[in-house]
Design a protein around this motif. Sequence first.
Motif: not given
Length: 72
Positions: A15-27
Amino acid sequence: MNTTSRDAVIRKIEALLAKAGSTGFQAEAEALAAKAQELMARYLIEHHELGAEDGASMIRRTFTPTGAYAAE
């Protein structure tokens, strides 16, 4: 750690990796990926234990060399 707990941690990492891949915010992406890496290190979870990403799957192929490359 029992199997149920390990599976829960793996789902959390996915879930963390999926969210990391879908967010538009680099930080935010970096923070989520770092947390996933932290959990993987803490619970000794390898990348291959995670589910396929973006519909990718692992394929096993075998072949037999012929000609000059064949074992004698």
